[in-house]
Design an enzyme around this catalytic site. Structure first.
Site, PDB file in Angstrom:
ATOM      1  N   PRO A   1       0.404  -3.185  -4.478  1.00  0.00           N
ATOM      2  CA  PRO A   1       0.946  -3.074  -3.123  1.00  0.00           C
ATOM      3  C   PRO A   1       0.742  -1.668  -2.567  1.00  0.00           C
ATOM      4  O   PRO A   1       0.867  -0.693  -3.293  1.00  0.00           O
ATOM      5  CB  PRO A   1       2.432  -3.393  -3.291  1.00  0.00           C
ATOM      6  CG  PRO A   1       2.717  -3.299  -4.743  1.00  0.00           C
ATOM      7  CD  PRO A   1       1.435  -3.497  -5.476  1.00  0.00           C
ATOM      8  N   GLU A   2       0.386  -1.577  -1.291  1.00  0.00           N
ATOM      9  CA  GLU A   2       0.164  -0.292  -0.634  1.00  0.00           C
ATOM     10  C   GLU A   2       1.302  -0.061   0.366  1.00  0.00           C
ATOM     11  O   GLU A   2       2.262  -0.811   0.386  1.00  0.00           O
ATOM     12  CB  GLU A   2      -1.225  -0.288   0.023  1.00  0.00           C
ATOM     13  CG  GLU A   2      -2.332  -0.580  -1.002  1.00  0.00           C
ATOM     14  CD  GLU A   2      -3.739  -0.607  -0.420  1.00  0.00           C
ATOM     15  OE1 GLU A   2      -3.991   0.115   0.550  1.00  0.00           O
ATOM     16  OE2 GLU A   2      -4.578  -1.361  -0.944  1.00  0.00           O
TER      17      GLU A   2
ATOM     18  N   LYS B   1       3.754   4.714  -1.539  1.00  0.00           N
ATOM     19  CA  LYS B   1       4.007   3.424  -2.186  1.00  0.00           C
ATOM     20  C   LYS B   1       5.271   3.450  -3.028  1.00  0.00           C
ATOM     21  O   LYS B   1       5.524   2.525  -3.786  1.00  0.00           O
ATOM     22  CB  LYS B   1       2.823   3.066  -3.099  1.00  0.00           C
ATOM     23  CG  LYS B   1       1.446   3.166  -2.445  1.00  0.00           C
ATOM     24  CD  LYS B   1       0.362   2.919  -3.496  1.00  0.00           C
ATOM     25  CE  LYS B   1      -1.008   3.322  -2.988  1.00  0.00           C
ATOM     26  NZ  LYS B   1      -2.054   3.184  -4.020  1.00  0.00           N
TER      27      LYS B   1
END
Ligand SMILES: [Zn+2]
Length: 301
Positions: free
Chosen positions: A2-3, A61
């Site tokens: 996930p960014e 993040k």
């Protein structure tokens, strides 16, 4: 992985339920979810139970929740590393266990009542930890959701992200002048600019018409400014669309996937027409992963 947009979706979902909530109890089902909490499960539970969550914050993040003893200031925070597949879900306290549930935190909120925050993680690269808060290097608030100039020590080496008001474009431009490595590698360097991973690096470089392997130092000030503007535009659009989720892996706190995958112009579109010029998007290997770009629009200089 996930960014920024995917992590921000989680932060924004947790914030209303967790800010001001008291942690009532904690169940650790799987200690592998505490690999970054060296003192182990009993210590983790003892530090959380009875404390109050002051806010839910994010830089790049990384996600964290400062916690305080009743009436005291927050000196520690729960840090969440989502790893490859970590999820933070809001559930009723008595909701059935999630698949891959590792930790359940029971909270009580003055407005929302009793809730549970579930940390689920299929691949176990993610983890939760309690960490000390340290001052930010520039004395400004630590990130989105934070009003205090403190952040967890595990996040202290992470640069501000380009959505952060305190991100300094000039410092970033100056850093680029001294780097001969590929601009894509620089975009992925979380100590220079945080929050951007493989997907949004490819999308931003495509939007700015910059070849991913252009040496960073070869970019003009105008080109770097264009790139930063496109990074921000891409992240903002992805955030508005709930993030990018392949196989519904990255989800919000209600378990729902975002739909930015439909808006991708380059990433994952090998062989498909470039939306700008119609030529085929190509994929080349890059740092053990891939870069996707349009060889016509993103000429190598
Ligand atoms: Zn093109």
């Amino acid at each position: 992985m996930p960014e920024l947009p995917e992590v921000e979706v989680v932060r924004a979902g947790l914030a209303p339920a967790m800010t001001g909530a008291r942690i009532v109890a904690v169940d650790v089902h799987d200690e592998r979810a505490l690999t970054r909490h060296a003192a182990g499960a009993a210590d983790f539970v003892a530090r959380l139970e009875g404390s109050a969550v002051t806010t839910v914050a994010r830089r790049g993040k990384f996600l964290w929740m400062p916690i305080a003893a009743a009436g005291g200031d927050a000196r520690t925070a729960v840090v969440g590393h989502l790893g490859m597949s970590g999820q933070l879900l809001l559930r009723r306290p008595d909701a059935e266990a999630e698949r891959h549930e590792r930790i359940r935190i029971f909270i009580e909120h003055p407005d929302h009542g009793e809730l549970a925050v579930v940390f689920a993680d299929q691949r176990t690269f993610g983890s939760l930890a309690v960490d000390e808060l340290v001052p930010t290097a520039d004395g400004r608030a630590a990130g989105w959701g934070s009003t205090e100039p403190f952040l967890p020590s595990q996040v202290a080496h992470i640069a501000r992200d380009p959505m952060d008001d305190a991100f300094q474009s000039r410092v970033f431009r100056d850093a680029l002048r001294t780097r001969s490595s590929a601009i894509k590698r620089v975009l992925l360097d979380q100590t220079l600019i945080s929050g951007v991973g493989n997907i949004y690096a490819d999308e931003s470089l495509w939007a700015a018409r910059i070849h991913p392997e252009t040496p960073a130092s070869a970019l003009s000030t105008v080109a770097v400014n264009r790139l930063l503007a496109e990074v921000r535009a891409v992240l903002a659009k992805a955030l508005a669309e709930g993030g990018t989720s392949f196989d519904a892996q990255y989800v919000n706190v209600n378990g729902e996937a975002g739909y930015f995958a439909h808006s991708l112009n380059a990433y994952g579109r090998t062989g498909l027409p470039c939306p700008r010029c119609g030529g085929p998007i190509v994929r080349v290997s890059f740092m053990n992963r891939s870069s996707h770009y349009c060889p016509r629009c993103q000429r190598r200089r």
